[in-house]
Structure formats: C-alpha cells, structure tokens
Design an enzyme around this catalytic site. Sequence first.
Site, PDB file in Angstrom:
ATOM      1  CB  CYS A 171      -0.964   0.061   1.101  1.00 53.61           C
ATOM      2  SG  CYS A 171      -0.346   0.036   2.696  1.00 53.61           S
TER       3      CYS A 171
ATOM      4  CB  CYS B  23      -1.091   2.999   3.513  1.00 52.59           C
ATOM      5  SG  CYS B  23       0.503   1.915   3.208  1.00 52.59           S
TER       6      CYS B  23
END
Length: 248
Positions: free
Chosen positions: A82, A163
């Site tokens: 991520c 992320c």
Amino acid sequence: IHKWYHSGLNRWHGLGSTADFQKIIQERCDTYPQQIWSYSRSRNCQEIKQAFMSAFISKDPCKATKEDYRRLIDLADSTVPCNKRVLWSKTKELAGEYAKVRGLVTLEDTLLGSLADGLSWCGEPGSSDLNTWSCPDWKKDCRTNYLTVFWEVLSERFAESACGTVQVVLDGSLENAFNEMSIFGRVEAPNLKPVVTLQAWLVHDPGKPPRDSCSGSSIMKLKSILSERNVRFICRDNLSRDEFLGRF
Ligand code: APR
C-alpha cells in the site's frame, strides 16, 4: 454494403476489441508473477477469463456498471504494497518506467491491471462475440462503457487502499497537468485516505518547455481537493524526463 454495417457493429467511435482478447487474458493470467506482489490464492485462470468475458459479453456496451465486474474482482483480486503506489495521468509509459527503477508499483502491476493493460473490449446485445470493429468512446459515445468503468473500479480500489506516500506522475508539458475529468482527477485523488501524503511530479517532455507548474491553477485545484480530505501534498515541477528518472 456489408453485413457488419447493417448490424451496427461499426457505429462506435472508439477502437474495437483487441484481436485475440481471450487468448491474451489467459496468457497474461498464466504468466503473472506468483511471488512478489500477489498473495493470489491459487488462481484459476480459466475461471478468471470466463468471469471477465461474462462481465460484458451480450450486453449493451454503453450500460456498464461496477456490479458487472464484481465477480471478476472477487476472483482475481491481488494486493500490492500500500505504501509503494504510483498514479499517473497522461504519463502511462513514464510512470511505468519510474515505478520499475524505484521498485514501486502502478495499477498495471496488479493482476487485474496487468490482464487488461492496453487492451480494448466490448460486446453487443444478442451476440456472444466481442465487437472487433468499434467500441464506445468516452467523449463521443458514452461514459458508462466497459473499458472506462473497469479502470474506474480498479482505480478507486487502488487509491482508497493506498497508504504512506503515494506518488503521481503528471505531464508538465500540458497547459493543465492536473485534469479534474481524468481518472486520476475524478476517481483517484478524491479517494485517497486522509493519512496519505501525495507527492506530485511534473515532468515535461524532452524538447518541450514546461507549461504548467506547482503554482499553476490546475495544481491549485488538486491541492484544494486534497486539503478537503486532509491529504498532505508535496509537489515538484520543472523536471525533465532524465532528471526525473535519475539519469543526468
Ligand atoms: N491500459 C489501457 N487503458 C487504460 C489503462 C491501461 N493500463 N489505464 C487507464 N486506461 C484508460 C482509462 O480509461 C483512462 O482514462 O485510459 C485512460 C488514460 O487516460 P489519462 O488521461 O492518460 O489518465 P487518467 O484518466 O488520469 O487515468 C490514469 O487511472 O488507471 C488509473 O492508476 C491509473 O493513475 C492512473 C490513472
């Protein structure tokens, strides 16, 4: 006058389905690298190919929905880290190269992204074949075509599950490096999570001057979309291709 003319297969303004679409999907699925990014539970490529086909075959090519791709996504979902994601707009090739040299990933590195990369597909009501003559164009025919909806669904998932620092490669040779109507603009940027930092790179083509910059109005618009979502924003402009890729 040919039969295909009367049947209307040539009525759309976009490229027709890629020749050998099914064969290409099957081949790409079979050879998608098992190890690194995909935790892919043993995948059944036959089944994945069939789920892809039944998403759009025999259907009105202008009435695609996210639901149509649900089964395909359930079967072929794969994860990539991520915190290593690269987004792009009008810079597909450059972004791919950048990701490769930096050990980062684009949507085209996920299983589903790699299956469909560069391909075109659509069907026709009442027929079990792909329409190889033409497919709907986003601007001239309809926005809810199967190609667009596919990339929108995948892009939304890719962006919302990102992320850390997310990179986006934009074309600084354009008057508006950020385009609100692009998939990056309308789907990805508005779906980044609040904790994310977006790092934008404005790269201009060799031989072309930079036209947009981090302080230009298009990037200001991006900034405002992000600040509403509490996404941090970093921007670097005036980069040549070589500077960006780290070769001087
Ligand atoms: N292969 C073929 N077509 C693609 C691909 C691909 N790998 N990815 C996207 N497309 C389609 C989409 O319909 C997209 O709108 O081509 C169009 C590319 O348009 P651009 O204006 O260059 O870029 P943008 O619309 O911003 O889409 C690219 O969305 O697919 C995601 O993560 C990807 O960040 C990227 C962004």
